[in-house]
Design a protein around this motif. Structure first.
Motif, short mmCIF file in Angstrom:
data_model
loop_
_atom_site.label_atom_id
_atom_site.label_comp_id
_atom_site.label_asym_id
_atom_site.label_seq_id
_atom_site.Cartn_x
_atom_site.Cartn_y
_atom_site.Cartn_z
N TRP A 1013 -2.53 -4.92 7.99
CA TRP A 1013 -2.22 -5.21 6.59
C TRP A 1013 -0.77 -4.91 6.26
N VAL A 1014 -0.20 -3.91 6.93
CA VAL A 1014 1.16 -3.51 6.60
C VAL A 1014 2.19 -4.47 7.20
N ARG A 1020 -0.82 -12.11 4.73
CA ARG A 1020 -1.11 -10.82 4.13
C ARG A 1020 -2.12 -11.00 2.99
N ALA A 1083 -1.98 4.60 4.60
CA ALA A 1083 -1.70 4.01 3.29
C ALA A 1083 -1.89 5.08 2.24
N LEU A 1157 -3.37 -4.69 -3.17
CA LEU A 1157 -1.98 -4.26 -3.12
C LEU A 1157 -1.45 -4.03 -4.52
N LEU A 1192 1.44 1.65 2.94
CA LEU A 1192 0.98 0.66 1.95
C LEU A 1192 0.59 1.36 0.65
#
Length: 1206
Positions: A1013-1014, A1020, A1083, A1157, A1192
Motif C-alpha cells: 500500500w505504501v 494505490r 502505518a 488514506l 502511511l
C-alpha cells in the motif's frame, strides 16, 4: 274530410276544429293518397279513433278531449325535444300524486312532465327499409317511425292502427345515441285498435296430435327418425333466452318443461342507480348490484332507466366477486331473462344499448373474462376516464386502453382456449354451465393509482416512517450540534411498487418538464418527475430514444423515491425525541427502466428503434435478450424495417408505413384541447402527427439573427403550399452542457431569465428535403456525406429544453423542421469576424419549439459514421484516472458509482435558483463520494453547488453517474476532489439500489499489505482492509465537548472564555493514533470516537467510568512513544492508567482494520516535503542507517478482532 265532419253535426265550432285536427293526423298516418279507396280508409280510421276515445273515456261520455292535441309520430319525433308523458284518463290530481310518488322513490331525479298529446300510430315489427321482421316493435306513420317498449305486448296489435291512451316519450338527441333513433316510446297501457277485428280463431282444436315434452324429446333422440316431420309440442315455458343477432340473423331460444315440476326463480326489483351504463352495471333497490354484460340488452336498454321495475329469471347470485363491485351481485347469462314490469317515471337519460360491438364488451368476449376480472376492467375504465380523458384518450376509446392494461397485469393463461364460450350450450345444456358458474382466477391484485395519488401515498408513508436515529452513523453519540444536524438535513426513502403487499400500478403519459429539464409521468391529476434508464446489452444507460415522449404507458416495476430535507436544531443525539424540526420539505420522484414499461399506445417508430437495438444485440450473439412484451406489438411495416435496417426506406414504403401507423393511432388520438398553452406545456410533442396546430399564427421572432428571421419567413410561406414537407439534419452529439438560467429568449416578447443549455454536435451529412416526415427511419445514404464531418453548436432555450433528458453524447439523432423546404434553416449561423481574424468557433443554431428530434436506429452505415464522429475532446475517465491525472484545474469527465451523499450547511447561503423552490436554510452544497467502477478502493469527493443549478433527481447511493465537465482541484490538505462549474452536466446511467433509509453497505474493501500500500503507483487503493498488530498507541485524547460551541466542557458548564455560553449539554469525544505493522510495512492509524473504546478493549461499564473521570477535568491527552515514559505522568492516577493502557497487551493485539488514506491521491503524497527520510536502526553494537518511506497515514472506519494463525 267533409264526410267525416258530417258524422258530428251536433258538435260546436271548437269540437269541429278539434275533429279536423284529428282527421289531418290520420291522413299523416296513412299518407297522401287522393284515390277514393284511400279516402274511405282515412274516414274509417278517423271514425275508429273517435270510437277508441269514447271507449277509453267511457261509453257514457260523449265529450271530446279538447285539451289534448292530436299528433302524429313524425310530429312527435321532430318537435318534442324533452321527455314527457301523456295519460288520457288522468286528472291533474292523479298526475300530481303519481309525480310525487316518483320523486319520493328517486329523490335525485324529476318526474316526467305531462303533455296533453293524443298519439295515433301503426304498430309493426319490421324494418322500414327492408320490411324484414327483426323482433323490434315500432310505432310509425307515413313519414317516420320510433321504437316502442311495451309491458305486455300482444301479437294481436301487430300491423294495426292504434290509439295510445298512456305513453311516455324519451328523446335521444342529447344522450349521444345512434342518429337514426330519435327517441323511444314507453307504452304503459294497452293500445286500442282503430279498426275492429273479427272474432279470434280457436286454436285449441287446430292441433289434434299434441306431444308432451318428454315424448317429443324421446322422438328427437331416435337415430332413425323421419326427416321433415313437424311435431306439435305443448308444455310450460321455463326459460326464455334473450334475443341474439348472429351473422346478421336474429334468433332466440326458450325451454319447455312438462307440467309444473319446477318453479322458476323470479327476482323483482327497482332499478335505483346506473353504476356503469357502458359496462352494463346497475343497482337494484339500493342494495344489490346487477350485471347484464354477459347478456346483450339490445333495444330493451332504452327503457332500462332509474325508477324502472324489473323481473329477473334464472339469474346468478354472487357474493363479493370483486372488491371493485357490489358485495351482492346478480348476473345475467344467456340462459337468464329480464323483463320490465313498470317503466320509470322520472326524466333520467336513456342508456346506450350495450352490444358486442362496444369496446368494453368486445374486450370481455375476446379475452373470455370472468366476472371478477370484468368488474376490475370496469373499474379501470372509470379511473382512466378521470385521469386521461379527454386530453390523451378519447372517451369512446378508454375501454380499449383499459383492456390493454388488463392484459398487461394478467398472467398468460395456457388454457385460455378452453374458456371460449359456446352460446348454444350455455342456453340449452343441462346442467347449466356458463362463465358465471365457472371458477376463474381473481382480478389483478393491484392498486391502480393516479399520479397524484401515487405521490401523496409516498409522502404519507415516508413521513410516517421517519426515524431520526436511523439516519445517524454509529458515531452519533459523539457528535456536536454542528456535526449532528447536517447529517439529518437530507435522507432518502424508497419503496418498490411491485414488492408491496398490494402492488401499485400507474398509467400515465411520458413527457418532459421544461422548468426542471427532466422526464415526467403525467395524467390529468398531476405529474411526478422520472429518472429512467434503458438496457444496453448487459449494462444500463440513460434513455436516448425520443419516441418515448408522449407515449401512454402502464408502469408496474417502478421505485418510488422521496428525498427528505429537514431543518433541525438538535443540541445532541440525546434530544432527538424533542420537536426541534423547524422546517421539512420533500421531493418525490420515481425510478424505472423503460424496458419494463408496457406501452398502451404503440407507435411503429418506438417499435422499430427498440427492435433495431435487439437485432444489433442479436448480431453480437445476444439473441436471447430479445423479449416478447405484452402490449407492445409491432406491424408489418416495422417488420420490414427490422429485416433490412441498413437499406434506405423508399418513399412508397414510408407512405404505406405512415398510413398503417395513422390507422393504429387514430383511435387513441384525442381531440385538440381548446385552451391556451402554458409556457412549460409540452403538449405539442404529444401528438407527433398534428403539425397543423403549430403552423398557424406564428409571429416573427426579432431576437433571432436576420438570416434566421428570413428562414422563419420562408418556412411560414411554405406552410401554405406543402403542409407535410420538411427538412432534416442527421447528427451525433459530441458534448452537452448542463442546464443553466440565462437572459436568453427564443421570442422577443419574453423577459427575464430562461432555462437553457448548449450542445456541440457533429453533422453527419447535408440538410435533406422530404415530402413527408422521415421520423426515425434508418439513416439513408443521401443523409451521410463523405470527408470531414463539420461541427455545430446548438442552443436550446425555453420550451425546447424538454429534449435535454433524451439527448446524450455518442448518440445519433435526426432533427426535423416541419412545414418548410428551405435547407438553410438548419445550416446554422456563422459568427461574423473581421478580415484577418481566424475563427475557431463552429456555426450556431437556435432550436425552435416546433422542431422535432428523432433517435436514429442502429445500422451498419450509422455505426461507421459514429466511429468517425467519436468525441475525443472530452474523453470519459475513470475515478482512478482522475485521481492520478497529470495536470490540475482541468475540466474532466468521468463515470463512477455513488457510495455516499452528504448535504453541507453553509451559513448565509440558501438555494437561490428560482427553479429550485428550496425552503430557506436548506443545504445548497452536496458532497458525493464516488467510487471507481472497477476498483472499489478508489474514490473521490464531488461537490455540487445547488444555489445556481436546477435540482437533479436520482443522485442516490448505488447509482452509476456520468460527471461531465467537472473541475479537478487539490485541497489545502492535499486531497483531490472535483467540483461543479456552470457548464457541468450530470447523467444517471444506472439507478441506485437503495432499499432502506440508511446508505446500503458497499462492497468490502480489498485486502492489502501495508508494504504494497505504501508503494507508489496508479493502483494505490484509497480504501483497504489490513490485518495488523497494534505496536503502541502514540496518541490518545479524551474530552467532553460543548455540543453548541465546541469548546471544552468541564463539570456542568462550558469553559468558553471569549463569550458566554449557557449550554448545559455536552458530548464525549475521543481520538487515538496507533502505530501498526503487518510484517510488510508499518502505518499510523487514527481512530475516531466510536472506535476508541473497542480499540482500548474496554467494556461499557469501564468506558462510562472513564467518561465520568474525564468530566471532572474536561479533557485528557496522553502522548507515548515506543519506549518512552514521562515521569511527570506518574503523579496523576488517570494519566498513569491511560499510559499503561496504551502499551498493555490487551491493547497491543492483532486486529482487522478497514482503513482509508488520509490523503486520497498519489499526487498529494508527492507534494509532501521529505516523504522519504533516513532512519537509524540499532542492531546489537552496530547501527544501520537506511532510507525508508514515511508511515502511511490511515483513518480507521471499521474494527474487528482477529487472531493470527500460527
Amino acid at each position: 274530410m267533409d264526410s267525416f265532419l258530417r258524422e258530428f253535426k251536433d258538435k260546436n265550432r271548437a269540437e269541429l276544429l278539434w275533429l279536423r285536427a284529428l282527421y289531418q293526423c290520420v291522413v299523416g298516418l296513412v299518407g297522401p293518397e287522393p284515390s277514393p279507396p284511400a279516402e274511405h280508409r282515412v274516414l274509417l280510421l278517423a271514425l275508429g279513433a273517435v270510437r277508441a276515445l269514447r271507449q277509453t273515456l267511457g261509453s257514457h261520455c260523449d265529450a271530446l278531449p279538447l285539451s289534448y292535441r292530436p299528433v302524429s309520430v313524425c310530429e312527435l319525433v321532430r318537435r318534442q325535444l324533452v321527455p314527457c308523458c301523456s295519460q288520457l284518463t288522468w286528472s291533474n290530481s292523479q298526475y300530481c300524486e303519481w309525480a310525487a310518488d316518483a320523486e319520493r322513490l328517486q329523490p335525485e331525479d324529476v318526474a316526467l312532465p305531462r303533455e296533453n298529446l293524443l298519439l295515433v300510430g301503426y304498430i309493426t315489427d319490421r324494418e322500414i327499409e327492408t320490411s324484414e321482421c327483426d323482433g323490434i316493435l315500432r310505432a310509425k306513420d307515413a313519414n317516420a317511425s320510433v321504437n316502442c317498449m311495451m309491458i305486455s305486448p300482444s301479437p294481436m296489435w301487430l300491423d294495426q292502427f292504434v290509439l295510445f291512451p298512456s305513453w311516455s316519450f324519451i328523446p335521444h338527441r342529447s344522450c349521444g345515441l345512434i342518429q337514426d333513433m330519435k327517441g323511444h316510446l314507453e307504452i304503459g297501457a294497452s293500445p286500442i285498435p282503430l279498426v275492429l277485428q273479427g272474432a279470434s280463431q280457436n286454436l285449441q282444436g287446430t292441433f289434434t296430435d299434441l306431444l308432451g315434452v318428454g315424448e317429443a324429446a324421446r322422438y328427437l333422440q331416435q337415430s332413425h327418425r323421419h326427416r321433415g316431420v313437424r311435431l306439435h309440442v305443448c308444455g310450460h315455458v321455463s326459460a326464455v333466452c334473450p334475443l341474439l343477432e348472429i351473422a346478421g340473423k336474429r334468433l332466440f331460444c326458450f325451454s319447455l318443461r312438462e307440467g309444473e315440476n319446477s318453479v322458476p326463480v323470479v327476482v323483482p326489483g327497482v332499478l335505483t342507480r346506473v353504476l356503469d351504463a357502458e359496462g352494463g352495471l346497475f343497482e337494484l333497490d339500493g342494495k344489490v348490484g346487477l350485471c347484464v354484460a354477459y347478456q346483450p340488452l339490445q333495444e330493451m336498454a332504452c327503457s332500462f332507466r332509474p325508477g324502472a321495475q324489473i323481473e329477473l329469471h334464472n339469474a346468478h347470485f354472487l357474493h363479493r366477486p370483486s372488491p371493485h363491485g357490489p358485495a351482492a351481485l346478480l348476473c345475467l347469462c344467456l340462459r337468464s331473462s329480464l323483463r320490465v314490469t313498470a317503466f320509470s317515471r322520472v326524466q333520467s337519460k336513456p342508456l346506450a344499448c350495450p352490444s358486442p360491438t362496444t369496446a368494453l364488451l368486445r374486450v370481455l368476449l375476446q379475452n373470455h373474462l370472468g366476472i371478477s376480472q370484468y368488474l376490475w376492467l370496469c373499474h379501470c375504465v372509470t379511473m382512466l376516464k378521470e385521469r386521461l380523458c379527454p386530453r390523451w384518450i378519447r372517451a369512446e376509446r378508454v375501454a380499449v386502453v383499459a383492456g390493454r392494461v388488463l392484459s398487461c397485469l394478467l398472467p398468460p393463461d395456457p388454457h385460455s382456449w378452453q374458456c371460449r364460450r359456446d352460446i348454444y350450450m350455455e342456453m340449452l345444456e343441462e346442467p347449466h354451465s356458463c362463465p358465471l358458474s365457472q371458477y376463474r382466477e381473481s382480478d389483478p391484485q393491484v392498486d391502480l393509482l393516479s399520479v397524484e395519488q401515487l405521490r401523496l401515498w409516498m409522502e404519507a408513508e415516508s413521513w410516517a416512517s421517519l426515524s431520526l436515529p436511523s439516519l445517524l452513523p454509529p458515531s452519533a453519540p459523539h457528535l456536536t450540534r454542528a456535526e449532528l444536524n447536517p447529517l439529518l438535513s437530507w435522507s432518502v426513502d424508497t419503496r418498490g411498487a411491485w414488492s408491496l403487499p398490494i402492488p401499485l400500478v400507474v398509467v400515465g403519459v411520458l413527457g418532459a418538464c421544461v422548468r426542471r429539464g427532466c422526464l415526467q409521468l403525467r395524467d390529468q391529476t398531476g405529474s411526478v418527475d422520472l429518472v429512467a434508464v434503458e438496457r444496453r446489452g448487459g449494462s444500463y444507460g440513460a434513455v436516448s430514444d425520443t419516441a418515448w415522449l408522449g407515449r401512454l404507458v402502464c408502469v408496474q416495476h417502478l421505485t418510488l423515491v422521496m428525498e427528505k430535507f429537514l431543518n433541525t436544531d438538535f443540541p445532541s443525539w440525546t434530544q432527538l425525541d424533542q420537536d426541534l424540526i423547524t422546517h421539512r420539505h420533500c421531493r418525490v420522484y420515481i425510478q424505472l427502466c423503460v424496458d419494463d414499461l408496457q406501452v398502451l399506445s404503440p407507435w411503429s417508430g418506438t417499435m422499430s428503434f427498440r427492435d433495431a437495438l435487439q437485432q444489433e444485440a442479436g448480431a453480437a450473439g445476444n439473441q436471447g435478450t430479445s423479449r416478447d412484451r405484452k402490449g407492445m406489438g409491432g406491424n408489418s411495416a416495422g417488420k420490414s424495417d427490422r429485416e433490412q435496417p441498413e437499406e434506405p426506406t423508399t418513399t412508397g414504403a414510408r407512405q404505406q408505413d405512415r398510413k398503417e401507423r395513422a390507422r393504429q393511432e387514430e383511435d387513441e388520438t384525442p381531440a385538440p384541447a381548446k385552451k391556451p398553452r402554458r409556457a412549460d406545456d409540452w403538449s405539442h410533442l404529444e401528438q407527433e402527427e398534428d403539425w397543423s396546430s403549430e403552423a398557424g399564427g406564428q409571429e416573427q421572432d426579432h431576437s433571432l439573427p436576420r438570416a434566421q428571421r428570413s428562414h422563419v419567413q420562408v418556412q411560414q410561406r411554405s406552410d401554405t403550399t406543402a403542409p407535410s414537407a420538411c427538412v432534416s439534419l442527421a447528427f451525433c452529439v459530441e458534448s452537452k452542457d448542463g442546464l443553466t438560467s440565462q437572459n436568453i429568449h427564443a421570442a422577443a416578447a419574453e423577459t427575464g431569465h430562461s432555462v437553457c443549455f448548449r450542445m456541440s454536435i457533429v453533422v453527419l451529412g447535408d440538410v435533406q428535403r422530404w415530402k413527408e416526415n422521415p421520423r426515425n427511419c434508418p439513416l439513408e445514404s443521401r443523409e451521410s456525406a463523405g470527408g470531414a464531418l463539420p461541427k455545430m453548436d446548438v442552443q436550446f432555450v425555453g420550451s425546447s429544453v424538454c429534449w435535454f433528458p433524451l439527448l446524450h453524447p455518442g448518440s445519433a439523432y435526426r432533427l426535423v423542421a416541419p412545414h418548410t423546404q428551405d435547407p438553410t434553416l438548419l445550416c446554422g449561423t456563422p459568427v461574423s469576424v473581421k478580415q484577418g481574424v481566424v475563427l475557431h468557433s463552429a456555426p450556431s443554431l437556435l432550436i425552435q419549439p416546433h422542431w422535432r428530434f428523432y433517435t436514429l436506429p442502429p445500422s451498419p452505415r450509422l455505426s461507421g459514421l459514429l466511429q468517425e464522429a467519436r468525441p475525443r475532446k472530452h474523453a470519459i475517465l475513470s475515478v482512478s484516472e482522475v485521481l492520478y491525472c497529470s495536470t490540475l484545474l482541468d475540466l474532466v469527465s468521468f463515470e463512477g458509482l455513488i457510495s455516499q451523499r452528504t448535504h453541507l450547511q453553509q451559513k448565509g447561503r440558501t438555494a437561490g435558483h428560482p427553479q429550485n423552490h428550496g425552503p430557506k436554510g436548506l443545504p445548497v452544497s452536496v458532497r458525493l463520494t464516488v467510487q471507481d467502477l472497477s476498483s472499489p478502493g478508489q474514490w473521490i469527493h464531488v461537490y455540487l453547488d445547488l444555489s445556481e443549478r436546477l435540482y437533479i433527481p436520482g443522485l442516490l447511493p448505488g447509482a452509476r453517474v456520468l460527471f461531465s465537465a467537472f473541475q479537478c482541484v487539490v485541497s489545502r490538505v492535499r486531497n483531490v476532489y472535483c467540483r461543479s462549474v456552470p457548464l457541468s452536466c450530470i447523467t444517471v446511467n444506472a439507478l441506485g439500489q437503495v432499499h432502506c433509509r440508511q446508505d446500503p453497505p458497499g462492497p468490502r474493501p480489498p485486502t492489502v499489505l501495508l508494504g504494497e500500500w505504501v508503494q507508489d503507483g496508479a493502483q494505490r487503493c484509497i480504501v483497504g482492509q489490513v490485518r495488523v498488530h497494534i505496536v503502541v498507541l502514540l496518541f490518545l485524547q479524551l474530552q467532553w465537548t460543548c455540543s453548541l460551541c465546541g469548546s471544552i466542557f468541564k463539570q456542568d458548564s462550558c469553559t468558553r472564555s471569549t463569550s458566554s455560553c449557557t449550554s448545559h449539554s455536552a458530548v464525549f469525544q475521543a481520538e487515538a493514533k496507533a502505530a501498526v505493522e503487518d510484517g510488510s510495512g508499518e502505518a499510523h492509524v487514527w481512530f475516531p470516537s466510536h472506535l476508541t473504546a473497542p480499540l482500548l478493549a474496554l467494556g461499557a461499564a469501564e468506558w462510562e467510568g472513564l467518561q465520568r473521570s474525564v468530566r471532572v477535568r474536561g479533557h485528557v491527552r496522553v502522548h507515548r512513544g515506543r519506549n518512552v515514559v514521562d515521569a511527570a505522568d506518574l503523579d496523576d492516577p488517570l494519566l498513569h492508567y491511560l499510559s499503561c493502557l496504551c502499551m498493555c497487551a490487551a491493547v497491543c493485539r492483532p486486529l482487522t482494520l478497514s482503513c482509508q488514506l488520509k490523503h486520497r491521491s498519489q499526487k498529494a503524497l508527492h507534494l509532501q516535503d521529505g516523504s522519504i527520510q533516513p532512519k537509524r536502526v540499532p542492531r546489537g553494537d552496530r547501527e544501520f542507517v537506511t532510507r525508508v518511506a514515511s508511515p502511511l497515514q490511515l483513518t480507521c472506519t471499521e474494527l474487528s478482532e482477529w487472531e493470527p494463525c500460527l
